[in-house]
Design an enzyme around this catalytic site. Structure first.
Site, PDB file in Angstrom:
ATOM      1  N   SER A  63       0.795  -1.243   0.000  1.00 62.09           N
ATOM      2  CA  SER A  63       0.000   0.000   0.000  1.00 62.09           C
ATOM      3  C   SER A  63       0.820   1.281   0.000  1.00 62.09           C
ATOM      4  CB  SER A  63      -0.937   0.023   1.201  1.00 62.09           C
ATOM      5  OG  SER A  63      -2.107  -0.678   0.895  1.00 62.09           O
ATOM      6  N   LYS A  66       0.331   3.304  -2.971  1.00 66.11           N
ATOM      7  CA  LYS A  66      -0.880   4.112  -3.180  1.00 66.11           C
ATOM      8  C   LYS A  66      -0.562   5.615  -3.137  1.00 66.11           C
ATOM      9  CE  LYS A  66      -3.940   0.510  -1.333  1.00 66.11           C
ATOM     10  NZ  LYS A  66      -4.632  -0.016  -0.138  1.00 66.11           N
ATOM     11  N   TYR A 188      -3.419  -2.114 -10.601  1.00 66.37           N
ATOM     12  CA  TYR A 188      -3.396  -2.029  -9.141  1.00 66.37           C
ATOM     13  C   TYR A 188      -2.539  -3.141  -8.520  1.00 66.37           C
ATOM     14  CZ  TYR A 188      -4.947  -2.416  -4.320  1.00 66.37           C
ATOM     15  OH  TYR A 188      -4.952  -2.542  -2.954  1.00 66.37           O
ATOM     16  N   TYR A 239      -4.483   2.597   7.832  1.00 62.70           N
ATOM     17  CA  TYR A 239      -5.706   1.804   7.961  1.00 62.70           C
ATOM     18  C   TYR A 239      -6.588   2.432   9.037  1.00 62.70           C
ATOM     19  CZ  TYR A 239      -2.351  -1.143   5.545  1.00 62.70           C
ATOM     20  OH  TYR A 239      -1.398  -1.583   4.678  1.00 62.70           O
ATOM     21  N   VAL A 257       1.132  -3.807   3.828  1.00 56.63           N
ATOM     22  CA  VAL A 257       1.094  -5.107   4.495  1.00 56.63           C
ATOM     23  C   VAL A 257       2.355  -5.940   4.243  1.00 56.63           C
ATOM     24  CG1 VAL A 257      -1.423  -5.275   4.661  1.00 56.63           C
ATOM     25  CG2 VAL A 257      -0.264  -6.202   2.642  1.00 56.63           C
TER      26      VAL A 257
HETATM   27  N1  GLU Z   1      -2.271  -5.382  -2.309  1.00 58.21           N
HETATM   28  C1  GLU Z   1      -2.881  -5.333  -1.028  1.00 58.21           C
HETATM   29  C2  GLU Z   1      -4.371  -5.531  -1.150  1.00 58.21           C
HETATM   30  O1  GLU Z   1      -4.934  -5.062  -2.080  1.00 58.21           O
HETATM   31  C3  GLU Z   1      -2.540  -4.008  -0.393  1.00 58.21           C
HETATM   32  C4  GLU Z   1      -2.861  -4.035   1.040  1.00 58.21           C
HETATM   33  C5  GLU Z   1      -2.058  -3.079   1.872  1.00 58.21           C
HETATM   34  O2  GLU Z   1      -0.835  -3.036   1.836  1.00 58.21           O
HETATM   35  O3  GLU Z   1      -2.717  -2.363   2.594  1.00 58.21           O
HETATM   36  O4  GLU Z   1      -5.003  -6.182  -0.383  1.00 58.21           O
END
Ligand code: GLU
Length: 303
Positions: A63, A66, A188, A239, A257
């Site tokens: 993430s 992002k 993604y 989160y 994660v």
């Molecule tokens: N690729 C992970 C997902 O889509 C990202 C999750 C993360 O790092 O928060 O679940």
């Protein structure tokens, strides 16, 4: 300030902690990583760099990507992207779907999965080859052509990405996805499967601590865009534990994660940690501890 000795002290303390959390296994390929890895890398405003532990070992940034995807999309689209996304913390796990349904397909923010899928949709619309474009963008920001996607992780995400497919289909049903679900998720999954070291992440985030200018002093974002993205990192970057991170550490940042966390103090420094064991909210357990110690020992936080 003797940063190297501060990092060394943090390292020695953190690696001795017995409860290191749990490595993410919902993406099966992520579960192969050694939970004992720990890396910490700092870059200060006077361009000095300090590292300790596994700071030059590549890991799955997940993430953290992002933020970079949002920066690329915002640099091309400006604030119109906010017509399709909110900027409020969700107060729910990153892959929760109920809120998206209740709020008519407008994701709460760009750092929950549904929001990041909208950002990926923007990239797919903007570029003929969005995966290559994103990779080159990150390589440029970090000043490092050795950064690559990990295809095994991308495949593993695709095979098990049922909730992301559900989110993308919901977005599509509400008219908030312009491209085909498969094309957007391909982009993604690949961005999440980017592998970088702590050093590379720190360098690629330099623009967020340097008013939008990257390592080469090229303007990548306006000052207003940097202010806004840093604000979203502070309020939505961890989160449903963003409040706890602000309380303990006091910096804007983003976790993934894969166990990485990048955080920064504007006009001052960028710091990245990697420790693959996660706490119950999905943030790196030892990474949070290390950053809490760093801002406490140096007294350098936004508060
Ligand atoms: N690729 C992970 C997902 O889509 C990202 C999750 C993360 O790092 O928060 O679940």
């Amino acid at each position: 300030m003797n940063y190297q000795s501060i990092l060394n002290d943090i390292h020695d303390h953190v690696v001795s902690v017995e409860d290191k959390g749990t490595v993410a296994s919902y993406i099966p390929e992520l579960a192969h990583v050694n939970i004992n890895n720990f890396g910490l890398h700092l870059r200060t405003k006077d361009e000095q760099e300090y590292g300790v532990g596994h700071y030059n070992t590549p890991f799955s940034i997940q993430s953290i990507s992002k933020v970079l995807a949002l920066a690329l999309a915002a640099s091309k689209e400006g604030s119109s992207i906010l017509n399709r996304l909110g900027v409020e913390p969700s107060g729910h796990p990153f892959n929760q779907l109920a809120l998206l349904e209740i709020e008519n397909g407008i994701p709460r923010n760009p750092f929950i999965n549904s929001g990041a899928i909208v950002v990926a949709d923007v990239l797919v619309s903007l570029f003929d080859n969005p995966k290559e474009h994103f990779l080159n963008y990150v390589r440029d920001l970090a000043g490092d052509d050795n950064i690559n996607y990990n295809m095994d992780i991308a495949r593993s995400e695709k095979e098990t990405g049922f909730r992301n497919y559900a989110a993308a289909n919901l977005l599509k049903s509400f008219g908030n996805l312009n491209n085909p679900v498969d094309d957007v998720l391909e982009c993604y999954f690949m961005q999440c499967a980017l592998e970088m070291t702590c050093t590379q992440i720190t360098r690629s985030f330099h623009m967020f601590a340097n008013k939008g200018k990257c390592l080469l002093e090229k303007v990548r974002l306006t000052e207003q865009q940097v202010k806004r993205i840093n604000a979203i990192m502070l309020t939505c970057g961890f989160y449903d534990e963003a409040g706890e991170f602000a309380f303990e550490v006091g910096l804007p940042g983003k976790s993934g994660v894969g166990g990485g966390i990048v955080a920064l103090l504007p006009d001052n420094y960028v710091i990245t940690t990697w420790a693959p064991g996660l706490n119950k909210k999905g943030n790196s357990k030892l990474g949070m501890l290390a950053l809490e110690q760093f801002t406490t020992k140096t007294q350098l936080s936004i508060f």
